[in-house]
Each structure stands twice: as structure tokens, then as C-alpha cells.
Design a protein around this motif. Structure first.
Motif, PDB file in Angstrom:
ATOM      1  N   GLN A  83       7.651  -5.778   6.119  1.00 57.02           N
ATOM      2  CA  GLN A  83       6.197  -5.808   5.991  1.00 57.02           C
ATOM      3  C   GLN A  83       5.835  -6.039   4.520  1.00 57.02           C
ATOM      4  OE1 GLN A  83       3.393  -5.349   8.176  1.00 57.02           O
ATOM      5  NE2 GLN A  83       2.317  -5.940   6.309  1.00 57.02           N
ATOM      6  N   VAL A  84       4.878  -6.938   4.277  1.00 65.28           N
ATOM      7  CA  VAL A  84       4.421  -7.204   2.909  1.00 65.28           C
ATOM      8  C   VAL A  84       3.217  -6.324   2.609  1.00 65.28           C
ATOM      9  CG1 VAL A  84       3.456  -8.923   1.342  1.00 65.28           C
ATOM     10  CG2 VAL A  84       5.287  -9.559   2.922  1.00 65.28           C
ATOM     11  N   MET A  85       3.257  -5.613   1.489  1.00 68.37           N
ATOM     12  CA  MET A  85       2.143  -4.774   1.055  1.00 68.37           C
ATOM     13  C   MET A  85       1.512  -5.371  -0.196  1.00 68.37           C
ATOM     14  SD  MET A  85       2.095  -0.759  -0.157  1.00 68.37           S
ATOM     15  CE  MET A  85       1.942  -0.071   1.490  1.00 68.37           C
ATOM     16  N   ALA A  86       0.172  -5.409  -0.203  1.00 68.47           N
ATOM     17  CA  ALA A  86      -0.567  -5.875  -1.378  1.00 68.47           C
ATOM     18  C   ALA A  86      -0.788  -4.696  -2.311  1.00 68.47           C
ATOM     19  CB  ALA A  86      -1.895  -6.487  -0.960  1.00 68.47           C
ATOM     20  N   VAL A  87      -0.174  -4.738  -3.484  1.00 68.43           N
ATOM     21  CA  VAL A  87      -0.292  -3.671  -4.477  1.00 68.43           C
ATOM     22  C   VAL A  87      -1.121  -4.211  -5.635  1.00 68.43           C
ATOM     23  CG1 VAL A  87       0.963  -2.102  -5.998  1.00 68.43           C
ATOM     24  CG2 VAL A  87       1.969  -2.772  -3.804  1.00 68.43           C
ATOM     25  N   ASP A  88      -2.290  -3.624  -5.851  1.00 63.81           N
ATOM     26  CA  ASP A  88      -3.225  -4.132  -6.853  1.00 63.81           C
ATOM     27  C   ASP A  88      -3.211  -3.273  -8.108  1.00 63.81           C
ATOM     28  OD1 ASP A  88      -3.965  -6.208  -5.219  1.00 63.81           O
ATOM     29  OD2 ASP A  88      -5.669  -5.153  -4.348  1.00 63.81           O
ATOM     30  N   TRP A  89      -3.156  -3.958  -9.257  1.00 68.09           N
ATOM     31  CA  TRP A  89      -3.064  -3.295 -10.555  1.00 68.09           C
ATOM     32  C   TRP A  89      -4.276  -3.610 -11.422  1.00 68.09           C
ATOM     33  CZ3 TRP A  89       0.546   0.107 -12.441  1.00 68.09           C
ATOM     34  CH2 TRP A  89       1.722   0.271 -11.705  1.00 68.09           C
ATOM     35  N   LEU A  90      -4.707  -2.609 -12.177  1.00 67.09           N
ATOM     36  CA  LEU A  90      -5.684  -2.795 -13.256  1.00 67.09           C
ATOM     37  C   LEU A  90      -5.146  -2.020 -14.452  1.00 67.09           C
ATOM     38  CD1 LEU A  90      -8.372  -4.108 -14.003  1.00 67.09           C
ATOM     39  CD2 LEU A  90      -9.521  -1.982 -13.375  1.00 67.09           C
ATOM     40  N   GLU A  91      -4.793  -2.731 -15.500  1.00 65.25           N
ATOM     41  CA  GLU A  91      -4.120  -2.113 -16.638  1.00 65.25           C
ATOM     42  C   GLU A  91      -4.950  -2.264 -17.905  1.00 65.25           C
ATOM     43  OE1 GLU A  91       0.490  -2.765 -15.949  1.00 65.25           O
ATOM     44  OE2 GLU A  91      -0.615  -4.570 -15.402  1.00 65.25           O
ATOM     45  N   PRO A  92      -4.928  -1.255 -18.760  1.00 61.94           N
ATOM     46  CA  PRO A  92      -5.723  -1.314 -19.997  1.00 61.94           C
ATOM     47  C   PRO A  92      -5.216  -2.394 -20.942  1.00 61.94           C
ATOM     48  CG  PRO A  92      -4.289   0.621 -19.978  1.00 61.94           C
ATOM     49  CD  PRO A  92      -4.187   0.011 -18.623  1.00 61.94           C
ATOM     50  N   ALA A  93      -6.155  -3.028 -21.594  1.00 60.31           N
ATOM     51  CA  ALA A  93      -5.800  -4.091 -22.538  1.00 60.31           C
ATOM     52  C   ALA A  93      -5.585  -3.492 -23.929  1.00 60.31           C
ATOM     53  CB  ALA A  93      -6.904  -5.146 -22.591  1.00 60.31           C
ATOM     54  N   VAL A 139      -3.515   0.437  -6.944  1.00 62.01           N
ATOM     55  CA  VAL A 139      -4.080   0.705  -5.622  1.00 62.01           C
ATOM     56  C   VAL A 139      -3.185   0.060  -4.569  1.00 62.01           C
ATOM     57  CG1 VAL A 139      -6.122   0.594  -4.156  1.00 62.01           C
ATOM     58  CG2 VAL A 139      -6.389   0.585  -6.651  1.00 62.01           C
ATOM     59  N   PRO A 140      -2.340   0.833  -3.891  1.00 62.77           N
ATOM     60  CA  PRO A 140      -1.534   0.269  -2.798  1.00 62.77           C
ATOM     61  C   PRO A 140      -2.409   0.107  -1.558  1.00 62.77           C
ATOM     62  CG  PRO A 140      -0.609   2.349  -3.661  1.00 62.77           C
ATOM     63  CD  PRO A 140      -2.011   2.250  -4.131  1.00 62.77           C
ATOM     64  N   ASN A 141      -2.566  -1.117  -1.089  1.00 60.61           N
ATOM     65  CA  ASN A 141      -3.342  -1.349   0.124  1.00 60.61           C
ATOM     66  C   ASN A 141      -2.495  -0.991   1.335  1.00 60.61           C
ATOM     67  OD1 ASN A 141      -5.972  -2.991  -0.690  1.00 60.61           O
ATOM     68  ND2 ASN A 141      -4.300  -3.675  -1.996  1.00 60.61           N
ATOM     69  N   ARG A 142      -2.967  -0.069   2.140  1.00 62.35           N
ATOM     70  CA  ARG A 142      -2.192   0.376   3.298  1.00 62.35           C
ATOM     71  C   ARG A 142      -1.969  -0.760   4.294  1.00 62.35           C
ATOM     72  NH1 ARG A 142      -5.807   4.654   2.634  1.00 62.35           N
ATOM     73  NH2 ARG A 142      -7.031   4.170   4.494  1.00 62.35           N
ATOM     74  N   ARG A 143      -1.008  -0.569   5.169  1.00 60.59           N
ATOM     75  CA  ARG A 143      -0.735  -1.560   6.210  1.00 60.59           C
ATOM     76  C   ARG A 143      -2.018  -1.833   7.001  1.00 60.59           C
ATOM     77  NH1 ARG A 143       5.219  -1.440   8.117  1.00 60.59           N
ATOM     78  NH2 ARG A 143       6.240  -0.242   6.484  1.00 60.59           N
ATOM     79  N   GLY A 144      -2.304  -3.114   7.176  1.00 63.11           N
ATOM     80  CA  GLY A 144      -3.531  -3.494   7.852  1.00 63.11           C
ATOM     81  C   GLY A 144      -4.653  -3.834   6.906  1.00 63.11           C
TER      82      GLY A 144
END
Length: 323
Positions: A83-93, A139-144
């Protein structure tokens, strides 16, 4: 106009603003009493003082979010079952303050209403605030959510093993040695509570190498996970039944071809709708609702397997959880 404004101000001060009154089980009173912010008064948004206004405001914020590009950068993580999970990152500059390296990585667990879990107004607003003080956010997007579901593994309230993989293969790789702060919103709050409870009480086989959890924050907690924490006045409100039904129904409609056992949209609505006889029975208690969800998915081995993977009730009164 002046008279209307004055009358509204008087009504707002006398009726809308009120002391905070919390109904909590005995075991949680120590935690509540240690939070000064919960001892004062509650003043709702001036131009949206009722729950109707608050819901409208939330919908308006969500529309604004979809009109703007996402601030996150996406990592696609292939899990143990492909299963592919979309893991979204926001990191300080850069440049970052000297103490930024001591801050934990904030792991945000999203709610259930959004088509893409990370792309919601609560997640984006909180992520930007945390990044502003130098804290990396994931932010790990859960399955679905975020990526198509390809494996029949129910994850409405999250999956502990999925989060294990995200922490080991993504967070620990980008920020080795950094601790984490787990923050759950709405349906994600139960996920946060259960996951951190498992880590801190040694109830589950936590894999070696997981980052140290500095704290767990439950934001806009989901009362549907535990009957004892839901006052009768809330349990009887039809709006909660309707909102819960919409969330459950939407999740299954999005993923029913993979989750299976639900042959039609009509049958699903019949089993979870508060306007039907079966639906009212299913929504009459947490156990009944869990039973319907478990039977609709071919993923669970039984009721105990469902509760173990989707409920945090066993950790609710634990004294081992971090603050």
C-alpha cells in the motif's frame, strides 16, 4: 444599527461567553485540573458564536484551503503490504534559531471529514504555526486519504503499524535522534491516544528504533471512541449521529471496492443512517457502531481485533501516558 450592535454585544457577553464546564471521568480530573486554560471562561468567535456558525466557518475555511496550493511537500512511502501512503512534510526554512535542533518533529494525525487528510484547514494552520517556531511537521495521510487504497486494511481511526513505518523509514531518516510530538485532531485524536498509549504502556510490540515521544496532544477529541467520556446530553444530539454517519459512510463509499462486504450504497446507508431502524440501533452506542463497521470490512478477525486496532479505551485512564 447602533442599537442592534449594542444588543448583540450584551447578548454575547451574557449568553455566549460562559465558564468552561467539563464533564470528565474521575480518572481524568487530575489532568484537567492541571491545565490553567481549562479553568477560565470560554468566549466563542464573535461573528460565529453558535455551533451552526462554527460549522459554517469551518466549511468556509475548507473552501479557502482548496482554492490555495498545498504548502506541503509529498513523500510517497510504500508500506509493508505494498500500500502506498502519502506522507506530507512542512519544514522550517533556514536560518533557524540555535535551539531549533532540540525541538521535536510534530506528527499531525488528521481528522476524518477531508478528502485529503493533510489538506485541511486545521492541519495547515497548525503546521504553519509549528514551522514558524522552527518545528518540522509531518502529516501521514491514513489509508483511504491522499493516495488510493489498494489493500483491504481498515484505517478510519488510523493504523499503529503504518505509523511505525512512517516514523522508522521517514521521520527517523530525515531527523535522526530527534524526539516526536504526536498531535491528533478529531478522529486523529483517538489514533494519537491509542498509539502513544501502546508505546508508553508496553502493551504492544513496538519495533526497535522508534523516536522518543515527548508528548501527546489530543485536539478536538472524538467522543465516539469511548462512551464513558460522552455526556448523555451529547449522546442524544442528533447532529452528532448525522455527522458520524456522514464520516463513516463517506469513508466506505470511497474505499468499498477494496474493503468489501458492502455490495451497494443503499445497504451501507441503511446500516448506518439515523433515519433507518437498523441505523438508529447501530448508532445507539459506541459498541453497536463498532460492530457494524467491523462487519462491513473483511479486514478484521473479530470484535476484539477491531477494538485493539481502532479504539483507545484501554489507555484512557492510564497514568503512563506522557503529558
Amino acid at each position: 444599527f447602533a442599537s442592534i450592535a449594542i444588543a448583540y454585544v450584551v447578548w454575547y457577553v451574557q449568553c455566549a461567553c460562559r465558564p468552561i464546564r467539563l464533564l470528565v471521568p474521575e480518572g481524568l480530573r487530575r489532568i484537567v485540573s492541571s491545565c490553567p486554560s481549562l479553568q477560565g471562561s470560554y468566549a466563542p468567535t464573535v461573528f460565529a458564536p453558535t455551533w451552526h456558525g462554527q460549522m459554517f466557518l469551518l466549511v468556509f475555511h475548507e473552501l479557502l484551503v482548496w482554492l490555495q496550493p498545498s504548502p506541503f511537500s509529498r513523500e510517497l512511502l510504500t508500506l509493508r503490504d505494498s500500500q502506498v501512503m502519502a506522507v506530507d512534510w512542512l519544514e522550517p526554512a533556514p536560518p533557524l534559531p540555535a535551539e531549533a535542533c532540540k525541538l521535536p518533529v510534530a506528527v499531525l494525525l488528521h481528522g476524518a471529514f477531508h478528502i485529503s487528510g493533510s489538506r485541511s484547514s486545521p492541519m495547515i494552520a497548525l503546521a504553519r504555526c509549528l514551522v514558524g517556531i522552527g518545528c518540522p511537521v509531518v502529516v501521514p495521510n491514513r489509508r483511504g486519504y491522499g493516495a488510493p487504497m489498494t489493500q483491504p486494511r481498515f484505517s478510519f481511526y488510523g493504523d499503529d503499524e503504518d505509523l511505525d513505518e512512517v516514523l522508522l523509514r521517514s521521520v527517523a531518516t530525515r531527523y535522526p535522534g530527534r524526539s516526536i510530538s504526536v498531535i491528533g485532531f478529531s478522529a486523529g485524536s483517538g489514533f494519537a491516544f491509542r498509539y502513544v498509549g501502546r508505546l508508553t504502556t508496553k502493551d504492544g510490540p513496538a519495533p526497535a528504533g522508534l523516536p522518543h515521544c515527548a508528548c501527546c496532544v489530543v485536539w478536538d477529541g472524538d467522543p465516539d471512541l469511548n462512551d464513558q467520556c460522552m455526556p448523555q446530553a451529547i449522546k442524544d444530539r442528533s447532529v452528532d449521529a448525522v455527522l458520524g454517519t456522514l464520516m463513516y459512510t463517506r469513508y466506505y463509499l470511497m474505499n468499498r471496492n477494496v474493503l468489501g462486504k458492502t455490495p451497494s450504497r443503499a445497504q451501507l446507508l441503511e446500516q448506518l443512517s439515523p433515519t433507518s431502524r437498523e441505523g438508529r440501533k447501530a448508532l445507539s452506542s459506541v459498541q453497536q457502531t463498532h460492530g457494524v463497521l467491523r462487519k462491513l470490512s473483511k479486514d478484521f478477525k473479530g470484535s476484539q481485533d477491531y477494538l485493539r486496532r481502532q479504539s483507545f479505551a484501554q489507555y484512557l485512564l492510564s497514568s503512563s501516558l506522557p503529558p
